[in-house]
Design an enzyme around this catalytic site. Sequence first.
Site, PDB file in Angstrom:
ATOM      1  N   TYR A   1      24.083  11.973  -5.089  1.00  0.00           N
ATOM      2  CA  TYR A   1      22.633  12.125  -5.166  1.00  0.00           C
ATOM      3  C   TYR A   1      22.312  13.611  -5.301  1.00  0.00           C
ATOM      4  CZ  TYR A   1      21.768   7.317  -3.469  1.00  0.00           C
ATOM      5  OH  TYR A   1      21.695   5.959  -3.323  1.00  0.00           O
TER       6      TYR A   1
ATOM      7  N   PHE B   1      16.262   0.419  -4.581  1.00  0.00           N
ATOM      8  CA  PHE B   1      15.006   0.299  -5.312  1.00  0.00           C
ATOM      9  C   PHE B   1      14.100  -0.711  -4.602  1.00  0.00           C
ATOM     10  CE2 PHE B   1      17.553   1.315  -9.389  1.00  0.00           C
ATOM     11  CZ  PHE B   1      17.539   2.666  -9.070  1.00  0.00           C
ATOM     12  N   PRO B   2      13.841  -0.518  -3.296  1.00  0.00           N
ATOM     13  CA  PRO B   2      13.148  -1.542  -2.526  1.00  0.00           C
ATOM     14  C   PRO B   2      11.710  -1.785  -2.936  1.00  0.00           C
ATOM     15  CG  PRO B   2      13.364   0.470  -1.247  1.00  0.00           C
ATOM     16  CD  PRO B   2      14.206   0.651  -2.470  1.00  0.00           C
ATOM     17  N   LEU B   3      11.072  -0.861  -3.616  1.00  0.00           N
ATOM     18  CA  LEU B   3       9.691  -1.112  -4.009  1.00  0.00           C
ATOM     19  C   LEU B   3       9.595  -2.029  -5.208  1.00  0.00           C
ATOM     20  CD1 LEU B   3       7.962   2.301  -3.275  1.00  0.00           C
ATOM     21  CD2 LEU B   3       7.847   0.167  -2.014  1.00  0.00           C
ATOM     22  N   GLY B   4      10.741  -2.605  -5.616  1.00  0.00           N
ATOM     23  CA  GLY B   4      10.699  -3.714  -6.552  1.00  0.00           C
ATOM     24  C   GLY B   4      10.158  -4.971  -5.904  1.00  0.00           C
ATOM     25  N   GLY B   5       9.991  -4.959  -4.582  1.00  0.00           N
ATOM     26  CA  GLY B   5       9.422  -6.094  -3.875  1.00  0.00           C
ATOM     27  C   GLY B   5      10.483  -6.993  -3.279  1.00  0.00           C
TER      28      GLY B   5
ATOM     29  N   PRO C   1      10.569  -7.893  -9.164  1.00  0.00           N
ATOM     30  CA  PRO C   1       9.268  -7.317  -9.513  1.00  0.00           C
ATOM     31  C   PRO C   1       8.132  -8.294  -9.214  1.00  0.00           C
ATOM     32  CG  PRO C   1      10.866  -6.957 -11.258  1.00  0.00           C
ATOM     33  CD  PRO C   1      11.507  -7.900 -10.285  1.00  0.00           C
ATOM     34  N   LEU C   2       7.083  -7.769  -8.603  1.00  0.00           N
ATOM     35  CA  LEU C   2       5.942  -8.598  -8.247  1.00  0.00           C
ATOM     36  C   LEU C   2       4.774  -8.325  -9.179  1.00  0.00           C
ATOM     37  CD1 LEU C   2       5.960  -8.328  -4.362  1.00  0.00           C
ATOM     38  CD2 LEU C   2       6.480 -10.347  -5.730  1.00  0.00           C
TER      39      LEU C   2
END
Length: 285
Positions: free
Chosen positions: A60, A207-211, A215-216
């Site tokens: 990273y 990538f947790p904000l993919g829901g 994808p939401l």
Amino acid sequence: MTSKTFSLGADLTVNRLGFGAMRLAMGTFDGPPRAPQSGIAVLRRAVELGVNHIDTAGFYGRGAVRANELIRTALAPYRDDLMIATKVGPLRGPNGVPSEQATPDQLRGLVEAELRSLALDRLDLVYLRVGGMTGPGGESIAERFAVLAGLRAEGLIRHLGVSNVDTAQFAEARAIAPVAAVQNRHTGDPGLLAECEEAGAAYVPYFPLGGGRGPLDAERLGKVAARRGATTAQVAIALLLATSPSVLAIPGTGSLDHLEENLAANDVGLSDEDLSDLRGEPGGC
């Protein structure tokens, strides 16, 4: 009420809402590096707000800015209750992108490099990261995982994990040594999540904000966010945590404002109606 903590490996209690370090060094995947002081400030604020699970990796970074060095500068000497998880396996190719995989003979050197860069004598959790950015490829991971199991036996690693794996690879690893966590892109694989639950392993989507289930729909997120007086990102994180008590969320950012927004998702309570709406179930929107 679902617990806000998880017992990882039966001896490390972590808050289920943690922090991913990938964005500390860069705002976008192809953009310039962030100023190091920005990442240091975010890390210190994250710990102040109760984060005790930081997910990082030696690969990273952007240019001279590296997540591990920022973590060491910001937080060492570390609090006793802070767990730092890292990953080994990917190697940087000629273009600087971690597009190649380490051989079994290279893994010890990578683990030792993680110890040095983080200024630790033992790593709390090390994932064997398999493959590239595509889904799990199905190749055998036994030889590589056995190397990490040997390093665990030597005392250099406390707990082992696997990342970007399928159910067969998870079983292959578990036949060699205990697996405390799986880190996969969240694709709504109920079979692998169920196996983690049964094994007592954490499931840590990257990538947790993919829901919570991929994808939401923005309309669904927006509807529930308005109802709860929350942001769409907070609702997406809350949904992820509602998926299973074995799920740990590690949203990452290099922004103090976004950090505080993300961590406030702990206070977003989702009702059965909210969950139905978000998942598009009968009776929902």
